[in-house]
Write an enzyme that holds these catalytic residues in place. Structure first.
Site, PDB file in Angstrom:
ATOM      1  N   THR A 142       0.856  -1.176   0.000  1.00  0.00           N
ATOM      2  CA  THR A 142       0.000   0.000   0.000  1.00  0.00           C
ATOM      3  C   THR A 142       0.894   1.228   0.000  1.00  0.00           C
ATOM      4  O   THR A 142       2.038   1.159   0.447  1.00  0.00           O
ATOM      5  CB  THR A 142      -0.941  -0.026   1.231  1.00  0.00           C
ATOM      6  OG1 THR A 142      -1.715   1.159   1.235  1.00  0.00           O
ATOM      7  CG2 THR A 142      -0.185  -0.146   2.536  1.00  0.00           C
TER       8      THR A 142
ATOM      9  N   GLU B   9      -4.284  -2.534   5.570  1.00  0.00           N
ATOM     10  CA  GLU B   9      -3.776  -2.990   6.861  1.00  0.00           C
ATOM     11  C   GLU B   9      -4.847  -3.718   7.682  1.00  0.00           C
ATOM     12  O   GLU B   9      -4.530  -4.328   8.700  1.00  0.00           O
ATOM     13  CB  GLU B   9      -3.243  -1.784   7.654  1.00  0.00           C
ATOM     14  CG  GLU B   9      -1.998  -1.143   7.057  1.00  0.00           C
ATOM     15  CD  GLU B   9      -2.281  -0.132   5.933  1.00  0.00           C
ATOM     16  OE1 GLU B   9      -3.349  -0.219   5.281  1.00  0.00           O
ATOM     17  OE2 GLU B   9      -1.436   0.749   5.696  1.00  0.00           O
TER      18      GLU B   9
ATOM     19  N   TRP C 223      -4.098   5.587  -4.918  1.00  0.00           N
ATOM     20  CA  TRP C 223      -3.403   6.589  -4.119  1.00  0.00           C
ATOM     21  C   TRP C 223      -2.506   7.484  -4.972  1.00  0.00           C
ATOM     22  O   TRP C 223      -1.868   7.030  -5.910  1.00  0.00           O
ATOM     23  CB  TRP C 223      -2.518   5.929  -3.075  1.00  0.00           C
ATOM     24  CG  TRP C 223      -3.249   5.314  -1.933  1.00  0.00           C
ATOM     25  CD1 TRP C 223      -3.288   3.986  -1.614  1.00  0.00           C
ATOM     26  CD2 TRP C 223      -4.029   5.988  -0.949  1.00  0.00           C
ATOM     27  NE1 TRP C 223      -4.047   3.809  -0.485  1.00  0.00           N
ATOM     28  CE2 TRP C 223      -4.523   5.013  -0.061  1.00  0.00           C
ATOM     29  CE3 TRP C 223      -4.381   7.333  -0.728  1.00  0.00           C
ATOM     30  CZ2 TRP C 223      -5.330   5.331   1.026  1.00  0.00           C
ATOM     31  CZ3 TRP C 223      -5.183   7.641   0.348  1.00  0.00           C
ATOM     32  CH2 TRP C 223      -5.655   6.648   1.215  1.00  0.00           C
TER      33      TRP C 223
ATOM     34  N   LYS D 264      -6.585  10.273  -2.464  1.00  0.00           N
ATOM     35  CA  LYS D 264      -7.151   9.070  -3.070  1.00  0.00           C
ATOM     36  C   LYS D 264      -8.082   9.429  -4.208  1.00  0.00           C
ATOM     37  O   LYS D 264      -9.120  10.036  -4.008  1.00  0.00           O
ATOM     38  CB  LYS D 264      -7.895   8.231  -2.041  1.00  0.00           C
ATOM     39  CG  LYS D 264      -8.010   6.800  -2.523  1.00  0.00           C
ATOM     40  CD  LYS D 264      -8.292   5.885  -1.384  1.00  0.00           C
ATOM     41  CE  LYS D 264      -7.816   4.482  -1.683  1.00  0.00           C
ATOM     42  NZ  LYS D 264      -8.359   3.531  -0.716  1.00  0.00           N
TER      43      LYS D 264
HETATM   44  P1  AMP Z   1      -6.338   1.222   1.040  1.00  0.00           P
HETATM   45  O1  AMP Z   1      -5.303   0.738   1.973  1.00  0.00           O
HETATM   46  O2  AMP Z   1      -5.816   1.548  -0.321  1.00  0.00           O
HETATM   47  O3  AMP Z   1      -7.508   0.303   1.015  1.00  0.00           O
HETATM   48  O4  AMP Z   1      -6.867   2.621   1.574  1.00  0.00           O
HETATM   49  C1  AMP Z   1      -7.410   2.771   2.856  1.00  0.00           C
HETATM   50  C2  AMP Z   1      -7.764   4.205   3.082  1.00  0.00           C
HETATM   51  O5  AMP Z   1      -8.768   4.615   2.152  1.00  0.00           O
HETATM   52  C3  AMP Z   1      -8.348   4.513   4.435  1.00  0.00           C
HETATM   53  O6  AMP Z   1      -7.370   4.635   5.422  1.00  0.00           O
HETATM   54  C4  AMP Z   1      -9.087   5.813   4.159  1.00  0.00           C
HETATM   55  O7  AMP Z   1      -8.203   6.927   4.150  1.00  0.00           O
HETATM   56  C5  AMP Z   1      -9.622   5.577   2.766  1.00  0.00           C
HETATM   57  N1  AMP Z   1     -10.979   4.994   2.842  1.00  0.00           N
HETATM   58  C6  AMP Z   1     -11.306   3.688   2.835  1.00  0.00           C
HETATM   59  N2  AMP Z   1     -12.633   3.526   2.948  1.00  0.00           N
HETATM   60  C7  AMP Z   1     -13.173   4.751   3.046  1.00  0.00           C
HETATM   61  C8  AMP Z   1     -14.503   5.240   3.205  1.00  0.00           C
HETATM   62  N3  AMP Z   1     -15.550   4.432   3.261  1.00  0.00           N
HETATM   63  N4  AMP Z   1     -14.665   6.590   3.291  1.00  0.00           N
HETATM   64  C9  AMP Z   1     -13.611   7.426   3.220  1.00  0.00           C
HETATM   65  N5  AMP Z   1     -12.340   7.018   3.071  1.00  0.00           N
HETATM   66  C10 AMP Z   1     -12.112   5.697   2.990  1.00  0.00           C
END
Ligand code: AMP
Length: 538
Positions: free
Chosen positions: A190, A334, A446, A441
């Site tokens: 990630t 994570e 990302w 995002k």
């Molecule tokens: P990833 O590790 O790429 O799955 O990204 C995780 C991150 O995406 C989280 O820590 C948040 O910052 C963002 N994220 C995931 N789900 C949501 C959601 N439902 N609403 C807003 N941000 C989210």
């Protein structure tokens, strides 16, 4: 051992496919190939091919604990790979093919992938990164049949195989081994705040428990009669665990391959009688716009899971009109990834329609297996719907630290800092309000604000730069760049944007650039992003 105590069997990923093959033998797996045709198989047939593949992997020298890389979209072949790699005790390192070549090479090198499986469409990526991986990569396998094999030059000493030919050379005579459920099964990188990807190492135990929770009634509520379409890629946190939850329940899996445009998704949803699907909000915005354009409705779709970025309330309202419930989930790589899921509570039933929608638009409440809290200087924040805090979590499928980065360890009992900021409603629903990590995002991918800033600062006319996320109706967030020019320089937004060409993928280039006289700084000289967000994010 106590006489008569329950049996102990390790929670292994292979047990999921074995169960599906035996008790849902006819359970269907549909895959869209590159040429848009549909390939059909069953859980029983897929399990047999996974056994063949397990033998092939052993012949290629894959050993328990070794990392096997994949650069692939969602398909039956990628699913076989998941189960064969994990089932033999090796570790499936899914790599996001949308990343810059430098990051892909970094990941495969850091993971020390010995074997790499790739879709034919990603052969050019393999050709570009293979020379940098000569230290550990010995074999490349292209996920296709012989006639579709691309011309792929590899460094001396690396062998190239055709997937179907490789499989044909091995038999199904393989018994899935039993081993410690705490062994690693998957590795997914990630984006890190430093710009370098960080590895999250999933265990068999965590993966199986996460899948069981995913299937719960108040989570996806999967049934054997469901047909599940994961639009979320299998290289994004194991497609949110759907490739494990669906066979566990016996639900059919419909895999879209590389055809992810709204037209293709709608035709797959309708043509394959899909009942539940999952993807980032950008996907559902695109699908909705297309459906409206045609004045159409979905044939069979009932529910969607969405997350990865905030799901707009209005989107939920629009889908509700089409008879489709959007469940909003929050988590991260994570946390395997589901930490919270939005489902009604008894208290929800007392709310009027608008208040219900308000609650439905929140990121949801903790699922069993994970605990979440918000913390500020005074400790855990009250569930008052107002007090913000840094969100931390811990649980059965939360990372204890990053792969080969001991300095990041939080241990088995520690609370993992998510980098998200939120408040709790009195009913226990989490609302994300901000992010402390320096990441943007966009459409589920990302963008490192630090990488964007470093390029800006390399521009000869720029003295200082900061990149922040601004809300965007289509992509969730987009990068906004704010620069302070050097004395007597007058860079234009156009010249700055042009400066990014060929340095980052197109979607990482800031849409808007603001030329400012100065940037706000904190006591230690750091740029105050919170201040910038207040000023510009609206
Ligand atoms: P990833 O590790 O790429 O799955 O990204 C995780 C991150 O995406 C989280 O820590 C948040 O910052 C963002 N994220 C995931 N789900 C949501 C959601 N439902 N609403 C807003 N941000 C989210």
């Amino acid at each position: 051992m106590l006489m008569g105590l329950m049996q102990h069997q390790p929670l292994l990923v292979s047990s999921i496919l074995r169960h599906a093959a035996r008790h849902h033998a006819e359970g269907e797996v549909v895959s869209r190939r590159d040429d848009a045709t549909l390939a059909r198989t069953s859980y029983a047939a897929l399990e047999r091919r996974a056994r063949r593949l397990a033998n092939a992997l052993l012949a290629l020298g894959a050993r328990p604990g070794e990392r096997v890389g994949t650069l692939a979209m969602n398909s039956d072949r990628h699913l076989e790979l998941y189960y064969a790699v994990m089932g033999t005790g090796a570790v499936c390192n899914t790599i996001n093919p949308r990343l810059a070549h430098g990051d892909i090479a970094y990941i495969a090198d850091h993971a020390e992938d010995g074997i790499l499986f790739a879709d034919p469409a990603f052969a050019p990526i393999v050709a570009a990164v293979a020379p940098k991986l000569a230290k550990t990569l010995r074999t490349v396998v292209i996920l296709c049949a012989e006639p579709d094999m691309p011309d792929l030059p590899l460094p001396a000493g690396m062998t190239l195989h055709c997937y179907e030919t490789l499989l044909a050379g091995h038999n199904e005579d393989y018994a899935w081994p039993a081993f410690d459920e705490n062994a690693a099964c998957g590795l997914c990188y990630t984006s890190g705040t430093t710009g370098r990807p960080k590895g999250v190492l999933f265990s068999h135990r965590a993966t199986v428990l996460h899948a069981m929770t995913m299937a719960m009634g108040d989570v996806t509520g999967l049934r054997a009669t469901d047909r599940v379409l994961p639009v979320v890629p299998m290289f994004h946190v194991n497609a949110w665990g759907l490739p494990f939850a669906a066979p566990m329940i016996g639900a059919a899996l419909v895999l879209p391959g590389r055809h992810l445009d709204p037209d293709s998704i709608i035709s797959l949803l309708d043509g394959e009688r899909v009942t539940i699907s999952g993807g980032v909000p950008t996907v559902w915005l695109g699908v909705l716009a297309k459906l409206r354009e045609r004045g159409a409705r979905f044939a069979t779709l009932q529910r969607l899971m969405s997350g990865g970025s905030a799901v707009p309330r209005a989107l939920m309202a629009e889908y509700a009109k089409l008879g489709v419930t959007i469940s909003h989930a929050w988590g991260m790589t994570e946390s395997s990834p589901v930490a919270t899921w939005n489902s009604p509570k008894p208290s929800t039933l007392a709310l009027d329609a608008e208040a219900r929608l308000d609650e439905q638009a929140t990121q949801g409440r903790a699922v069993f297996g994970i605990d979440v809290r918000a913390e500020n200087e005074a400790g855990e924040t009250p569930w008052d719907g107002r007090t913000q805090g840094n969100l931390v979590f811990r649980g059965h499928w939360v990372a204890s630290g990053y792969y080969r980065m001991p300095e990041t360890s939080v241990g088995d009992d520690g609370w993992f800092p998510t980098g998200d900021v939120g408040v709790f409603s009195p009913a226990g629903y989490v609302v994300l309000t901000d992010r402390t990590k320096d990441l943007i995002k966009s459409g589920g991918e990302w963008i490192s604000s630090i990488a964007i800033e470093n390029i800006a600062i390399a521009h000869p006319e720029v003295a200082e730069a900061a990149a922040i996320a601004v809300a965007d109706p289509k992509w969730g967030e987009r990068p906004l760049l704010i620069v302070v020019p050097r004395p007597d320089c007058t860079p234009t937004p156009e010249s700055l944007r042009a400066f990014y060409k060929d340095k980052v993928p197109g979607w990482s280039i800031p849409d808007r650039v603001i030329i400012a006289e100065s940037l706000p700084h904190g006591a230690t000289g750091k740029i105050l992003k919170t201040e910038l967000r207040k000023r510009y994010a609206g």
